[in-house]
Write an enzyme that holds these catalytic residues in place. Structure first.
Site, PDB file in Angstrom:
ATOM      1  N   GLU A  72      -4.181   7.242  -4.674  1.00 31.48           N
ATOM      2  CA  GLU A  72      -4.480   6.663  -5.990  1.00 31.48           C
ATOM      3  C   GLU A  72      -5.908   7.000  -6.392  1.00 31.48           C
ATOM      4  OE1 GLU A  72      -3.901   2.477  -5.523  1.00 31.48           O
ATOM      5  OE2 GLU A  72      -1.844   2.719  -4.837  1.00 31.48           O
ATOM      6  N   HIS A  77      -1.461   0.292  -9.826  1.00 33.27           N
ATOM      7  CA  HIS A  77      -2.057  -0.648  -8.862  1.00 33.27           C
ATOM      8  C   HIS A  77      -2.750  -1.807  -9.579  1.00 33.27           C
ATOM      9  CE1 HIS A  77      -3.755  -1.099  -4.520  1.00 33.27           C
ATOM     10  NE2 HIS A  77      -3.494  -2.267  -5.074  1.00 33.27           N
ATOM     11  N   ARG A 111       0.863  -1.167   0.000  1.00 30.30           N
ATOM     12  CA  ARG A 111       0.000   0.000   0.000  1.00 30.30           C
ATOM     13  C   ARG A 111       0.907   1.227   0.000  1.00 30.30           C
ATOM     14  NH1 ARG A 111      -3.788  -2.711  -1.275  1.00 30.30           N
ATOM     15  NH2 ARG A 111      -5.706  -3.088  -0.110  1.00 30.30           N
TER      16      ARG A 111
END
Lengths: 312, 312
Positions: B260, B278, B231
């Site tokens: 994000e 991601h 993360r």
């Protein structure tokens, strides 16, 4: 008068090391041999060679006293070994020290192709991630079925790495090898039919020209990905381009091509191909090790000692 | 009246499968809960959740009869598990099925960073290979020294792969684990000091916020490469950006970021960072497996059976 000729695009670090050890005459290409004096050519007993220009009988006949052509690189298909042997010239190469790098690049190209990593990167960098959301889903690599064409030293390094990605390993080689249960295929069409990923790790040269033929590529099928880190010549490039352009296979990861660096422009139009500019062994660490091994072969020759890595 | 709410950006395949099995009410975001009728909210006994918006006490209090929040993904830091537990709500996630993909992406980003593969690709595609020659030498990956921060299931998969690249494996974990001789470090600064490559595979959430601190990044040093597939919150991103911009480390491979998809634009100006949007688990195969596991948890709850992958 120098005993050593250094022919090819040596970089600064390589030139400096060659100069320190041998004070060679440097030539950019083999065709510059014709510009040397008769005395310079007669004085030469060793050639440090780098590059992909042909070095054959015509060049050797200009160098009557050369006893070694020490190639920079594991692949010595630019050098005519038969012509060398006929003139009692030894050829050496630089095996093994580059295996890791080449295998790393092969694995990375396969992962990048499956996971569309260049496209995903571009998606983020162009602002699409922010404005449009997630990049599209792509393809799982781990657990796939891979065929290694040529289980020599580099092929073995590739297979060892892909085994850690839980891949089912198949291979073609001239004869069955001792492996951890990997599946041997005596012909490449059978291999291609059994796998999704096909990694080419053959030696170059006449014997393997177009070894990965149109028939092999067709057997790979629409989920197939071709990875080539050997030589452009080992694949039927016309058939490969056709397959890539028409969805007969899913994609490719290619570090080698015909006519490098002026490769077929059609490759650049394809978004299902990871393209690398023949940089398999292109790390600072490995090129230094290759250069050292080349120099050590030349030094051994000058000293009348056994060569470290002769190929003939 | 539907017993199941599906909240988040489910794709078409996921929506179709959820519809087949549960005929859920679909909401794009948690804040749309307020738009449901009291009856709709009271009827809901299960939530299928996807995304990174916070789902906490306020949302749970709108759903008095929900007994499960089934998360799509292994990381459930968006869901307030303490608030759920206080309300006797079970939380499930989708572990394990995504480990391979995430590990693949971590390894690929590390290889791409060392071998400058995006830059080398651009070198060829822009015509520089043809007009200027070889791409510059870069860095060997195999044989390097890597530190895994967090040797959970994903960290283990990464380490297993990198071991096949002959890397010397070090790791940080809360306690020493049974490994094939990998080097344990009880604190992350010691780990960073010992290695060149640092791969972050921590769980997200408050407990690991900024765990990879400025001090850890500094200890990694100028040859250091940070890879993060966990993360964005696990790294002190300000310190990371400073280190990348000022050569305090060599580079990074990042699939996760703060904020994000509106990540800090400074990342996009750096050519020593491999950026992925991601997509660690972003394959067709793995997302299908994650979606199935999420549905199976919900089905188990509706049937009064044991949950497959509860986290509380």
């Amino acid at each position: 008068m120098s005993k050593t000729l250094a022919i090819g695009p040596f970089n600064d670090a390589e030139r400096a090391a060659l100069s320190d050890e041998f004070s060679p005459v440097f030539l950019a290409k083999p065709d510059e041999l014709a510009g040397l004096t008769d005395d310079q050519r007669a004085a030469a007993t060793a050639v440090a060679y780098k590059g992909h220009h042909a070095f054959g009988a015509a060049q050797m006949d200009l160098l009557p006293n050369v006893g070694i052509v020490a190639n920079f690189g594991v692949g010595y298909d630019a050098i005519d070994v038969h012509a060398a042997a006929a003139r009692s010239i030894k050829v050496t190469n630089t095996p093994d020290v580059l295996n890791d790098d080449v295998a790393d690049l092969a694995v990375a190209m396969l992962l990048m192709q499956c996971r569309e990593m260049e496209q995903a990167s571009a998606w983020a960098r162009s602002g699409n991630w922010k404005s449009k959301g997630e990049y599209r889903l792509n393809r799982k690599a781990s657990g796939g079925t891979v065929g290694i064409v040529g289980l020599g030293r580099i092929g073995r390094e590739i297979a060892d790495r892909l085994a850690a990605f839980k891949m089912d390993i198949h291979y073609f080689a001239r004869s069955e090898k001792t492996t951890p249960g990997w599946q041997y295929h005596g012909d490449p069409v059978s291999l291609a039919r059994a796998v999704d990923f096909l990694v080419i790790a053959l030696v170059g040269g006449k014997d393997t020209e177009n070894f990965v033929s149109a028939e092999v590529i067709e057997a790979l099928g629409p989920r197939g990905v071709v990875v080539n880190i050997s030589r452009g010549s080992t694949v039927d490039e016309a058939a490969l381009l056709d397959a890539l352009e028409n969805g007969k296979i899913a994609g490719a990861g290619l570090d080698v091509f015909l006519n490098e660096p002026a490769i077929d422009d059609r490759f650049y139009k394809l978004d299902n191909v990871v393209i690398q500019p023949h940089q398999g062994s292109g790390t600072v660490e490995t090129r230094a090790a290759m250069a050292k091994l080349q120099r050590d072969n030349i030094a051994a020759h000058h000293a009348g000692k056994a060569l470290l890595t002769p190929v003939n």
